[in-house]
Design a protein around this motif. Structure first.
Motif, PDB file in Angstrom:
ATOM      1  N   GLN A   1      -6.241   1.208 -10.321  1.00  0.00           N
ATOM      2  CA  GLN A   1      -7.128   0.601 -10.762  1.00  0.00           C
ATOM      3  C   GLN A   1      -8.408   0.961 -10.327  1.00  0.00           C
ATOM      4  OE1 GLN A   1      -6.724  -3.757 -10.098  1.00  0.00           O
ATOM      5  NE2 GLN A   1      -8.563  -4.177 -11.265  1.00  0.00           N
ATOM      6  N   PHE A   2      -8.462   1.340  -9.111  1.00  0.00           N
ATOM      7  CA  PHE A   2      -9.875   1.577  -8.632  1.00  0.00           C
ATOM      8  C   PHE A   2     -10.291   2.910  -9.026  1.00  0.00           C
ATOM      9  CE2 PHE A   2     -11.453   3.990  -4.587  1.00  0.00           C
ATOM     10  CZ  PHE A   2     -12.672   3.325  -4.563  1.00  0.00           C
ATOM     11  N   VAL A   3      -9.307   4.036  -9.122  1.00  0.00           N
ATOM     12  CA  VAL A   3      -9.726   5.227  -9.501  1.00  0.00           C
ATOM     13  C   VAL A   3     -10.025   5.120 -11.146  1.00  0.00           C
ATOM     14  CG1 VAL A   3      -8.750   7.580 -10.021  1.00  0.00           C
ATOM     15  CG2 VAL A   3      -8.403   6.583  -7.948  1.00  0.00           C
ATOM     16  N   ARG A   4      -9.156   4.656 -11.978  1.00  0.00           N
ATOM     17  CA  ARG A   4      -9.587   4.330 -13.364  1.00  0.00           C
ATOM     18  C   ARG A   4     -11.050   3.474 -13.534  1.00  0.00           C
ATOM     19  NH1 ARG A   4      -4.336   3.964 -17.086  1.00  0.00           N
ATOM     20  NH2 ARG A   4      -5.860   4.770 -18.474  1.00  0.00           N
ATOM     21  N   SER A   5     -11.268   2.656 -12.841  1.00  0.00           N
ATOM     22  CA  SER A   5     -12.549   1.832 -12.892  1.00  0.00           C
ATOM     23  C   SER A   5     -13.761   2.645 -12.541  1.00  0.00           C
ATOM     24  CB  SER A   5     -12.546   0.796 -12.034  1.00  0.00           C
ATOM     25  OG  SER A   5     -13.706  -0.026 -11.864  1.00  0.00           O
TER      26      SER A   5
ATOM     27  N   ALA B   1     -10.357  -3.162  -8.207  1.00  0.00           N
ATOM     28  CA  ALA B   1      -9.359  -3.336  -7.116  1.00  0.00           C
ATOM     29  C   ALA B   1      -9.857  -4.594  -6.207  1.00  0.00           C
ATOM     30  CB  ALA B   1      -8.913  -1.899  -6.577  1.00  0.00           C
ATOM     31  N   LYS B   2      -8.905  -5.123  -5.635  1.00  0.00           N
ATOM     32  CA  LYS B   2      -9.382  -6.204  -4.573  1.00  0.00           C
ATOM     33  C   LYS B   2      -9.926  -5.629  -3.581  1.00  0.00           C
ATOM     34  CE  LYS B   2      -4.867  -6.948  -2.717  1.00  0.00           C
ATOM     35  NZ  LYS B   2      -3.862  -8.112  -2.413  1.00  0.00           N
ATOM     36  N   GLY B   3     -10.782  -6.212  -2.720  1.00  0.00           N
ATOM     37  CA  GLY B   3     -11.341  -5.779  -1.376  1.00  0.00           C
ATOM     38  C   GLY B   3     -12.475  -4.614  -1.475  1.00  0.00           C
ATOM     39  N   THR B   4     -12.871  -4.657  -2.670  1.00  0.00           N
ATOM     40  CA  THR B   4     -14.232  -3.692  -2.866  1.00  0.00           C
ATOM     41  C   THR B   4     -15.371  -4.219  -1.935  1.00  0.00           C
ATOM     42  OG1 THR B   4     -13.485  -3.092  -5.027  1.00  0.00           O
ATOM     43  CG2 THR B   4     -15.974  -2.548  -4.621  1.00  0.00           C
TER      44      THR B   4
ATOM     45  N   GLY C   1      -9.634   7.238   5.726  1.00  0.00           N
ATOM     46  CA  GLY C   1     -10.297   8.333   6.158  1.00  0.00           C
ATOM     47  C   GLY C   1      -9.779   9.539   5.886  1.00  0.00           C
ATOM     48  N   LYS C   2      -8.731   9.593   5.343  1.00  0.00           N
ATOM     49  CA  LYS C   2      -8.076  10.999   5.160  1.00  0.00           C
ATOM     50  C   LYS C   2      -8.273  11.506   3.636  1.00  0.00           C
ATOM     51  CE  LYS C   2      -4.364   9.914   8.224  1.00  0.00           C
ATOM     52  NZ  LYS C   2      -5.018   8.484   8.699  1.00  0.00           N
ATOM     53  N   PRO C   3      -8.835  12.813   3.552  1.00  0.00           N
ATOM     54  CA  PRO C   3      -9.085  13.371   2.227  1.00  0.00           C
ATOM     55  C   PRO C   3      -7.970  13.469   1.492  1.00  0.00           C
ATOM     56  CG  PRO C   3     -10.575  14.598   3.895  1.00  0.00           C
ATOM     57  CD  PRO C   3      -9.503  13.645   4.679  1.00  0.00           C
ATOM     58  N   GLN C   4      -8.024  13.105   0.241  1.00  0.00           N
ATOM     59  CA  GLN C   4      -6.693  13.117  -0.675  1.00  0.00           C
ATOM     60  C   GLN C   4      -7.020  14.185  -1.949  1.00  0.00           C
ATOM     61  OE1 GLN C   4      -3.937  11.569  -0.018  1.00  0.00           O
ATOM     62  NE2 GLN C   4      -4.814  10.971   1.853  1.00  0.00           N
ATOM     63  N   SER C   5      -7.999  13.836  -2.562  1.00  0.00           N
ATOM     64  CA  SER C   5      -8.509  14.811  -3.703  1.00  0.00           C
ATOM     65  C   SER C   5      -9.952  14.738  -3.953  1.00  0.00           C
ATOM     66  CB  SER C   5      -7.576  14.428  -4.782  1.00  0.00           C
ATOM     67  OG  SER C   5      -7.706  12.994  -5.132  1.00  0.00           O
TER      68      SER C   5
ATOM     69  N   VAL D   1      -6.449  -0.994  -1.166  1.00  0.00           N
ATOM     70  CA  VAL D   1      -5.211  -0.658  -1.825  1.00  0.00           C
ATOM     71  C   VAL D   1      -3.942  -0.828  -1.162  1.00  0.00           C
ATOM     72  CG1 VAL D   1      -6.789   0.902  -3.408  1.00  0.00           C
ATOM     73  CG2 VAL D   1      -5.428   1.685  -1.366  1.00  0.00           C
ATOM     74  N   ASP D   2      -2.837  -0.735  -2.030  1.00  0.00           N
ATOM     75  CA  ASP D   2      -1.547  -0.606  -1.055  1.00  0.00           C
ATOM     76  C   ASP D   2      -1.595   0.329   0.048  1.00  0.00           C
ATOM     77  OD1 ASP D   2      -0.917  -2.712  -2.907  1.00  0.00           O
ATOM     78  OD2 ASP D   2       0.382  -1.560  -3.965  1.00  0.00           O
ATOM     79  N   GLY D   3      -2.058   1.389  -0.187  1.00  0.00           N
ATOM     80  CA  GLY D   3      -1.921   2.546   0.902  1.00  0.00           C
ATOM     81  C   GLY D   3      -2.842   2.407   1.813  1.00  0.00           C
ATOM     82  N   GLY D   4      -3.653   1.450   1.865  1.00  0.00           N
ATOM     83  CA  GLY D   4      -4.731   1.357   2.987  1.00  0.00           C
ATOM     84  C   GLY D   4      -6.135   0.817   2.420  1.00  0.00           C
ATOM     85  N   LEU D   5      -6.992   1.798   2.976  1.00  0.00           N
ATOM     86  CA  LEU D   5      -8.405   1.590   2.629  1.00  0.00           C
ATOM     87  C   LEU D   5      -8.960   2.948   1.714  1.00  0.00           C
ATOM     88  CD1 LEU D   5     -11.222   0.199   2.671  1.00  0.00           C
ATOM     89  CD2 LEU D   5     -11.970   1.420   4.554  1.00  0.00           C
TER      90      LEU D   5
END
Length: 296
Positions: free
Chosen positions: A123-127, A2-5, A51-55, A28-32
């Motif tokens: 894309q970020f998670v899959r990578s 993903a862009k911005g890494t 900064g918010k835990p998701q999973s 990502v679209d949802g932020g950082l």
């Protein structure tokens, strides 16, 4: 990638020899988005958005569920069908694909769809945390409701809604019209589960229960007793179906969990709603934003 890494981490496939994995971030679209290594698990990672835990994911042990609400989803995935039977499952919201990985590990040969609107996040998670190609998990980039509309009638044994945009569930995923689409895609004996986040005075949670009760014959809710008493902000897991639910086993598992919870159903759950009306597309609103203290 993903862009911005900003920084490369040791990939999910494993760290370089003698080197501990480090956090990795991406725009990502949802932020950082940030993947933070779990120091207690060599291939465990926590996904954060702004900064918010998701999973949380453990690539060595996808049957391990760390977060409170994810463990409750895991109980439902265990009980929706006899042990080991493959499922057709739809996940609305992707995160780190935690529950899909869990089902693939505990119910081999399951066929699953993940519907996630944030393509750079996918894309970020899959990578960084690759899926096993043999796990039969398809990830589709789409809005959750629009993607659900493409699921064939009666296809799913289990539909899980865990969708947050800026830490809030979008309004169009909270209505009776949305649940009508869920029912269309479910098998007659299928289950619908949703992660509902709310806090005092529970003005979002109570109408959501009323909405599910209007759409399904059987509904129950698993939550921390303090949340149910309106004393804290947190996550409740709703389960709805048109068949009897395994309430005794759910209650046993919830009570014995590392994060003990209570299961409400029947008259008690109806009383809890306090006469709240079902939500329609015309009256729908997003879930409330968590107070800052939740993440400190």
């Amino acid at each position: 990638m993903a862009k911005g890494t900003n920084k490369r981490a040791a990939r999910g496939r494993g760290a370089a020899r003698g080197r501990s994995p480090e956090p990795v971030t991406a725009s990502v679209d949802g932020g950082l988005a940030e993947l933070v290594p779990d120091r207690d698990r060599p291939r465990g990672w926590t996904l954060l958005l702004d900064g918010k835990p998701q999973s949380h994911v453990d690539l060595d042990d996808p049957g391990y569920l760390d977060f409170e609400y994810q463990r409750r989803f895991g109980h439902l995935a265990d009980l929706v069908a006899p042990p080991g039977r493959p499922l057709h499952a739809v996940h609305l919201g992707g995160g780190a694909f935690t529950l899909a990985r869990y089902i693939a590990a505990t119910r081999p040969r399951s066929t699953q769809q993940i519907i996630e609107i944030d393509a750079p996040l996918v894309q970020f998670v899959r990578s960084e945390l690759p899926l096993d190609p043999g796990d039969r998990i398809r990830v589709r980039g789409a809005d959750a409701r629009a993607g659900l509309a493409k699921v064939p009638d009666g296809w799913a044994d289990l539909i899980v809604a865990d969708v947050f945009s800026g830490a809030r569930t979008p309004a169009h995923l909270t209505s009776v019209e949305f649940l009508a689409e869920v029912r269309r895609a479910l098998r007659p004996d299928g289950w619908y589960a949703a992660n509902l986040a709310d806090g005092p005075p529970l003005a979002y949670l109570k109408p959501q229960i009323a909405t599910a009760r209007a759409a399904f014959a059987q509904v129950c809710l698993t939550a921390d007793p303090a949340l149910l008493r309106g004393r804290r902000f947190g996550n409740a897991v709703l389960l709805a179906a048109d068949r009897d639910l395994p309430l005794a086993e759910l209650t046993r598992r919830a009570a014995g969990d590392p994060h003990p919870a209570r299961v409400e159903h029947g008259r008690g759950l109806a009383d809890f709603t306090g006469g709240a009306a079902p939500v329609t597309d015309a009256t729908a609103a997003p879930s409330p934003a968590p107070p800052p203290a939740v993440f400190t």
